[in-house]
Motif scaffolding. Structure first.
Motif, PDB file in Angstrom:
ATOM      1  N   LEU A   1      -6.600   0.752   5.926  1.00 35.04           N
ATOM      2  CA  LEU A   1      -5.771   1.414   4.783  1.00 35.04           C
ATOM      3  C   LEU A   1      -6.278   2.714   4.840  1.00 35.04           C
ATOM      4  O   LEU A   1      -5.544   3.966   5.095  1.00 35.04           O
TER       5      LEU A   1
ATOM      6  N   TRP B   1       1.032  -1.319  -0.117  1.00 35.43           N
ATOM      7  CA  TRP B   1      -0.073  -0.054  -0.042  1.00 35.43           C
ATOM      8  C   TRP B   1       0.987   1.168  -0.090  1.00 35.43           C
ATOM      9  O   TRP B   1       0.663   2.299  -0.848  1.00 35.43           O
TER      10      TRP B   1
ATOM     11  N   ALA C   1      -6.450   0.182  -3.146  1.00 32.96           N
ATOM     12  CA  ALA C   1      -5.661  -0.737  -2.432  1.00 32.96           C
ATOM     13  C   ALA C   1      -6.265  -1.836  -1.681  1.00 32.96           C
ATOM     14  O   ALA C   1      -5.975  -3.143  -1.745  1.00 32.96           O
TER      15      ALA C   1
ATOM     16  N   MET D   1       0.634  -4.583  -4.813  1.00 37.48           N
ATOM     17  CA  MET D   1      -0.383  -5.227  -3.906  1.00 37.48           C
ATOM     18  C   MET D   1      -0.596  -6.811  -4.085  1.00 37.48           C
ATOM     19  O   MET D   1      -0.449  -7.552  -3.281  1.00 37.48           O
TER      20      MET D   1
END
Lengths: 293, 293
Positions: free
Chosen positions: B217, A185, A206, B177
């Motif tokens: 995230l 990320w 992500a 990723m």
């Protein structure tokens, strides 16, 4: 069955040990604590815990004893003292350590007549006592089942198997996944920042990719267990071209390229070993052996 | 609105170009195709496509033209030929390339009077035409909106922004990723295999961790956008001790330790730069600059 009457003992009152004792108190368990520096027990005693004068006394008070000290050596020093009677005790060792130390500790405890479960806490102290705190256990299944309800006061308990080393292995494997998702990320965030994209704008993308790829793992695991890697989705040599592209783009926009380079280096080694026409999970052969840097 | 009457053109009939043309045909679009080697159009023509004798002719046939050739150089050679009139055309370039090439191509097309959207296909040919195929687009929003419905025949279309380089950047970020989740899973699978745990038994745990961490995230992104990294969950120097543990465990059981070592090396550098008391996303500073290995 709610065993909130079951008396428990917590040895070691660092931040994590204190959180464990607090979770037991909150669930209603008569809780005895012990710590080398007794002042660390003060707040817990004010909240209803009993502070035992000696480890031997603490061990006698609980139906099970949680051990959460600095490291395995500290555990051996504290519980291995001549005046400490382990025979008949149920030890649940949540001290951080590796799989070898866990297996050795299980053997050591068994020789002294104690039952022993190893464990690893995948949580920070503030979430202990909630479902968010995942606590991994390994050792004899009957011991886990007998104390499952009591251990449930600490978080979401998971039983992994009879090998006492499993909790440590799953713990570090989980950490490797955690840091890898975060690093990938950060790599993407750094790439997108060069085009003026905020981290907040990139994060949902992500997240979506990580979650989507994670869904492939059970299917890919079947390839590993079969030892057969047909290129159903793509071949490793096709992936390697896209990896080169990731390195080039990272270097062109001036961000770090170490992670992209490691990704490609491992794929290149597998291709050099003749696996270019196979699918990604064939890389298990590279991950399963040491590499001399 | 279903624009299935909109005529479309596909230039480049590799595996991916053929899949794109097939998806348009399936959705009912009058589809014109062109490829240097004309035999690659045979099956598509049998399925209802029209094979144009020249690129110039192909460009005139469609309301939009998908370009999917080997690389950007091939695109420039094909569409830059003197007899090819680009004025008034709508080009959607799904050729693989980097963000600089995409921006240059957008500029080049604009100078010739063409509208230009860049794109990246996050899918394999067999999923093109289904929702599973994610296709990223960047360039003028009005052009994307005008052709969104038609492009929807190819998969799940996503608009990223006006900078034509965004599709390429998101593409490589997503690939980073993908490979990172797979590699972390392989690291864990290799660790657990030393204790006799099947890949299939470990995979659901890895999936759960990846999905759980991915949920952090958006919150972590806020720290990056604010440029402030208070250690709400844990401090980097605490993480680094667990990283050392991951390396030691990997080496002790005889599996590869390169990924664990890279994770720790980057954290150590950030700690050396004075960030040991801050939270993980502070590593963005390391990811955002080149490192001389």
């Amino acid at each position: 069955m709610n065993n909130s009457d079951t008396p428990v003992t917590v040895i070691g009152l660092g931040l994590m040990g204190q959180a464990l004792a607090r979770a037991f108190l909150k669930a209603g368990h008569p809780t005895t604590v012990w710590n080398r520096t007794t002042s660390k027990a003060d707040q817990l005693v004010a909240d209803g815990a009993r502070s035992a004068p000696t480890i031997a006394d603490a061990l006698k008070a609980g139906s099970l004893t949680i051990v959460c000290v600095t490291d395995y050596q500290a555990m051996h020093e504290l519980l291995g003292a001549s005046e400490v009677e382990l025979d008949g005790t149920m030890l649940i060792n949540l001290t951080s350590g590796d799989s070898t130390q866990a297996r050795e500790a299980a053997h050591w405890a068994e020789q002294r007549g104690a039952r022993y479960l190893d464990g690893a806490i995948m949580a920070i102290p503030s979430t202990v006592g909630t479902a968010e705190a995942v606590i991994l256990h390994s050792g004899p299944r009957s011991d886990f089942e007998a104390h499952k309800s009591t251990l449930g006061a600490l978080g979401t308990t998971t039983y992994l198997g009879a090998d006492p080393g499993l909790a440590s292995l799953y713990d570090v494997a989980g950490l490797a996944m955690m840091w890898s998702v975060l690093n990938a990320w950060l790599q993407g965030t750094a790439l997108l920042a060069t085009a003026g994209v905020d981290a907040a704008a990139y994060a949902p993308f992500a997240q979506q990719i990580a979650t989507g790829v994670a869904e492939w793992l059970p299917g890919y695991a079947e390839q590993i267990d079969r030892g057969s890697f047909p290129p159903e989705v793509s071949a490793l040599e096709t992936d390697a071209r896209a990896m080169a592209h990731l390195i080039e783009e990272s270097e062109a926009v001036g961000v770090n390229a170490e992670l992209p380079k490691l990704i490609k280096a491992m794929a290149d080694r597998s291709i050099a070993a003749g696996h270019g026409g196979q699918q990604y999970p064939v890389l298990i052969e590279e991950f399963s052996k040491p590499h001399d840097d």
